[in-house]
Design a protein around this motif. Sequence first.
Motif, short mmCIF file in Angstrom:
data_model
loop_
_atom_site.label_atom_id
_atom_site.label_comp_id
_atom_site.label_asym_id
_atom_site.label_seq_id
_atom_site.Cartn_x
_atom_site.Cartn_y
_atom_site.Cartn_z
N TYR A 87 18.93 44.46 -46.43
CA TYR A 87 20.15 44.19 -45.66
C TYR A 87 20.69 42.81 -45.99
O TYR A 87 19.95 41.81 -45.94
N ILE A 88 21.96 42.75 -46.35
CA ILE A 88 22.66 41.47 -46.50
C ILE A 88 23.66 41.41 -45.35
O ILE A 88 24.71 42.06 -45.37
N GLY A 89 23.31 40.64 -44.32
CA GLY A 89 24.05 40.63 -43.06
C GLY A 89 23.55 41.74 -42.17
O GLY A 89 23.59 42.92 -42.54
N TYR A 90 23.04 41.38 -40.95
CA TYR A 90 22.45 42.40 -40.08
C TYR A 90 22.57 41.95 -38.64
O TYR A 90 22.27 40.79 -38.31
N GLY A 91 23.00 42.84 -37.78
CA GLY A 91 23.05 42.58 -36.35
C GLY A 91 24.24 41.72 -35.95
O GLY A 91 24.97 41.16 -36.78
N ALA A 92 24.43 41.60 -34.63
CA ALA A 92 25.55 40.82 -34.10
C ALA A 92 25.44 39.37 -34.54
O ALA A 92 24.40 38.73 -34.39
N GLY A 93 26.52 38.86 -35.10
CA GLY A 93 26.54 37.47 -35.58
C GLY A 93 25.85 37.29 -36.92
O GLY A 93 25.76 36.15 -37.41
N GLY A 94 25.37 38.38 -37.51
CA GLY A 94 24.70 38.27 -38.80
C GLY A 94 25.67 37.96 -39.92
O GLY A 94 26.77 38.53 -39.99
N ASN A 95 25.27 37.05 -40.82
CA ASN A 95 26.12 36.66 -41.95
C ASN A 95 25.20 36.40 -43.14
O ASN A 95 24.56 35.34 -43.22
N GLY A 96 25.12 37.37 -44.04
CA GLY A 96 24.26 37.23 -45.20
C GLY A 96 25.05 37.03 -46.47
O GLY A 96 26.04 37.72 -46.72
N VAL A 97 24.61 36.04 -47.27
CA VAL A 97 25.26 35.74 -48.55
C VAL A 97 24.18 35.75 -49.63
O VAL A 97 23.22 34.98 -49.56
N ALA A 98 24.33 36.62 -50.62
CA ALA A 98 23.39 36.69 -51.73
C ALA A 98 24.13 36.38 -53.02
O ALA A 98 25.09 37.06 -53.37
N ASN A 99 23.68 35.32 -53.71
CA ASN A 99 24.24 34.92 -54.99
C ASN A 99 23.21 35.20 -56.08
O ASN A 99 22.21 34.49 -56.20
N VAL A 100 23.43 36.26 -56.83
CA VAL A 100 22.49 36.65 -57.89
C VAL A 100 23.02 36.06 -59.20
O VAL A 100 23.86 36.66 -59.87
N LEU A 101 22.52 34.87 -59.53
CA LEU A 101 23.00 34.13 -60.69
C LEU A 101 22.09 34.33 -61.91
O LEU A 101 22.45 33.96 -63.02
N GLY A 102 20.93 34.86 -61.68
CA GLY A 102 19.95 35.15 -62.73
C GLY A 102 18.85 36.00 -62.13
O GLY A 102 18.78 36.19 -60.91
N GLY A 103 17.96 36.52 -62.95
CA GLY A 103 16.90 37.36 -62.42
C GLY A 103 17.42 38.66 -61.86
O GLY A 103 18.53 39.11 -62.15
N THR A 104 16.60 39.28 -60.97
CA THR A 104 16.93 40.62 -60.47
C THR A 104 16.60 40.73 -58.99
O THR A 104 15.52 40.32 -58.55
N LEU A 105 17.54 41.29 -58.25
CA LEU A 105 17.32 41.69 -56.86
C LEU A 105 17.06 43.19 -56.86
O LEU A 105 17.88 43.97 -57.34
N TYR A 106 15.87 43.59 -56.34
CA TYR A 106 15.48 45.00 -56.30
C TYR A 106 15.52 45.49 -54.85
O TYR A 106 14.85 44.92 -53.98
N ALA A 107 16.28 46.54 -54.61
CA ALA A 107 16.27 47.20 -53.30
C ALA A 107 15.50 48.50 -53.45
O ALA A 107 15.96 49.41 -54.16
N GLY A 108 14.35 48.58 -52.79
CA GLY A 108 13.47 49.74 -52.98
C GLY A 108 14.04 51.02 -52.42
O GLY A 108 13.64 52.11 -52.83
N SER A 109 14.96 50.91 -51.48
CA SER A 109 15.61 52.09 -50.93
C SER A 109 17.12 51.89 -51.03
O SER A 109 17.67 51.91 -52.13
N TYR A 110 17.79 51.62 -49.90
CA TYR A 110 19.23 51.41 -49.91
C TYR A 110 19.55 49.92 -49.87
O TYR A 110 18.81 49.13 -49.27
N LEU A 111 20.65 49.55 -50.51
CA LEU A 111 21.20 48.21 -50.37
C LEU A 111 22.30 48.30 -49.31
O LEU A 111 23.30 49.01 -49.48
#
Length: 959
Positions: free
Chosen positions: A152-176
């Motif tokens: 989850y990128i951002g979750y719940g009331a007031g949630g604010n998620g920021v993901a900056n993938v500038l190198g490497g790998t982000l793996y989501a094992g199920s859903y993104l």
Amino acid sequence: MKIQITYTKSLSFIAVLIFFSLSQSSHTQTNWTGAVDTNFYNVNNWSNTAIDFSNIQSETLVIGAGSPNNPIQSGGNANNVNYRPGSLNILTGANATFNGVLLPWNSNSFNGTITLNAPADLNIRNFVYLGKTANGTLNLNGGAIHSKNQFYIGYGAGGNGVANVLGGTLYAGSYLEIGTSPSGSNPIGTLTIDGGTVEVSSGVNIGTNGSIHIAGLGALLINGNHTTTINNHISNGKITSPANTTLVANFDGSRTTVAISQDPNRLIKEYASYIILDNGILEARIDKATSNVESLKVNGVETLQQNGGSRSGTYYDFTGSYGFDKISGTVFSIKEETEDYIDVSFKRTYSDGNYLAPCDADIHYVLKKDDTGLYTYSILHHKPEYPDFDLGSWRQVIWIGDNGTDYLTEKIYVNDVKNWQMPSVYDNQNASATGIQEIIKLNTGVRAGKYDGKYEYSESLLELPVWGHASDINNIGSWAVFGSHEFFPAGPTSHDLNAAAGIIHVLLTNVHYNSKGFNIPQGEDWSKIYGPYLIYTSEKATGDANWEDAKTRAAQERAEWPYTWLTNTPEYPQADGRGNIIGNFSITDSEKPELDGGNAWIGVTELSAESNGDWQFESKNFQYWVKTDAYGNFDIKHVRPGTYTLFAIKNGAINEYRMENVVVTAAGTTNLGSVNWTIPRNNGKLVWEIGVPDRTASEYKFGDFDYCEGFVQDKFASTFPNPIEYNVADKNWTTVLPYVHSTYFNSDGSFQSWNWNLNFDLTGSIPATGNAKLTVAFASADHAQFWVYVNGTRITPLPFYPPVGGGNAFLRQSNHAKYGLTVLDIPYNILRTGNNIINLQMPSTSSPVVNHVMYDYISLEGNLTTTLSTNNLDKNALGIKIFPNPASESINVKIENKNFNNLTLSVYDLLGKQMIKTTPVKSISNTYTIDIKNKLVSGMYIIKIDTEKGNYMSKIMVE
């Protein structure tokens, strides 16, 4: 507008949350204080200074704002579950950096600022919540971050998620999940991909306040076909890219790639962590960091294994005293690009502490326009400042694709004998293990009841222009194709792994069958190019048609060698930077007048110190070998300039010919003229022989094929007695003598020493002084003493070993390893008129499937006479004529001046194998005909006439 997600898995989701909360409650919470320094593993930086990081499964680690230090995690342990925290939570105000391995079982929230740098591996074995009811920022500069379930990128009331993938790998094992929440609280989620990749197992959901921005070389990869959903997101502005660029969602048959569109006219598409070479027919996905070919498709068909484990795709690796070193840390570049082909490089530069093998490895792939093959070559370079470097094996492994039950290509092709339908994936999975790790016993499928193992398919590599697999079902073939073998080690008798179940091996240097490798000391500058060779895919109706196509392609590659497209590479001179060696080779042997220089191996190499003057052990430098034609002519082409030693070997002759100081110049031809090998016969006449000198044990019982099938020793008790009694006069070594002198394997599973007695008669007087000579040529030996007794008298010292030992040829299902030669003195005074016995013993029995010797050839020479002495017919006196020569459909044998009551005609190949034997009816004209139509292939043969008065042999050419 929010894109609503309907969870059909809501009950299981709630169950997981309940488990998650219960597991959290059982953990002890330890908070980061940062009181001492930034070291994550310094216990004094935590509220519980008694924390034991080697056993933290019951700990919940909580990172907030440190006072005064923020944590930096490096190192870690991926192999021991005790090093995994029960949970890792990162709070608002935290600033945590991860450079190493950490595998928490759970996480409640990732807030604050989290930074990952290579080679980090932050692997959460559950859900990840970035920006949960607060602000959370992830800066992924290198390495990887994983979730086993939803990310989850951002979750719940007031949630604010920021993901900056500038190198490497982000793996989501199920859903993104970006800006989504089951509570419908509309959190904010922002994902920027710029220089890294995001890989997702199941799918991507984007909420009302969610967005993805793909910039530069970044890419989003999703398993399955999601092009419709992704294109909707692009149309709705949920997935964007910089101005003046276009996003493309492409499904390749296994996953959807979302990236900025690249020039369709180029043969390459480059992404953050991988490239794709694509000519419209063949598509190869290659990982930038490892040089591994992860996918190889031809007309949309995946040809490589895709299980994601160690048996997947292709890879290069080293072995040496430092251990096993799989290639990693490569830097990608384009060496050359034209409209017709592209040459790409993946270079790993050695640095102490990061890699095991102190050697640079530059791995290349070359794709041509409109081709179904991918060339590869590698350049190894040991710089003078590097530590000592020893190289055992340098190889490429290619794993063949399958569907979980069957291989894409179900038939194997190594040569015209070793080709058959292979066991399926299912058959291999349901096979029984044996006492030998590399051999399994098959219980199902077309080969049920047989053994299978990778060494079963070993053959002399210089004899194989191509090997691989093909299909009668999928109409496809996967091959390794060679235009030259100059970079292979150990000469024409070197044999090793090639194809096996589900795999293609390319052993560029060898470690099996007593190959020694080589050493480069610190201070020496050494480099060598291995290849190019072709990873080729054919598309024909049957497996056999694909095999023929692959052999045709191999002939084409040989004709084009050296390749004109491989330029600006000092290790690979073009044709005008190489020279040729020509001449005519002949053999003079007073005891074997039929021997000549036709069909001999002749070659040159520079000998390094490790070879000890023996080309069988030369791996450091190039070797150039060819076969002479039927008349002994040879032309060794495309030799690098230098000073070489020339060698020649010939079936039928023991030992080898050697010529020093053969100089080759660029664009020059070195004409050696007549090269004659006069075989010395200083030991008297040739009294008798056993076997055929060809450096193998192929002519003995089980040596022609059975040896390769595994556990051939189980047949010994029912086939051979102990001891063996062999009458030399019978010349029936093909049925009486086994291909290996091992321990004797009794039918009850026990074993014991196995004595061999060679019985022969001598006639006439025997010299009072001096020695006869017993020559023993070994095809293999390993952990075995060799004792010889003549009429009860030992003639070998104690202990005595064959001159070349090692290699496990018996266990590794072969009929030879390295060749060695021993000549033993037999004092005349221990020989006797009448019956004599030579007793051969191999007394080593500590490891039954290892201890052995294999005999290539045994002979006795001396001033002796025997009932075996050849009584040669006089060709001229008898008027013997053999015609036509060359022959095509029949051979006529005419004896003008004599009738014989008993006449046998035989045809042998040059290896001594009997091809035809006939006892013709007595002829009035004394002319006999041998039918050879469809029985012999083109080449040179020996015609033998046996009569009650003697015999006669002559050569004949068959066209």
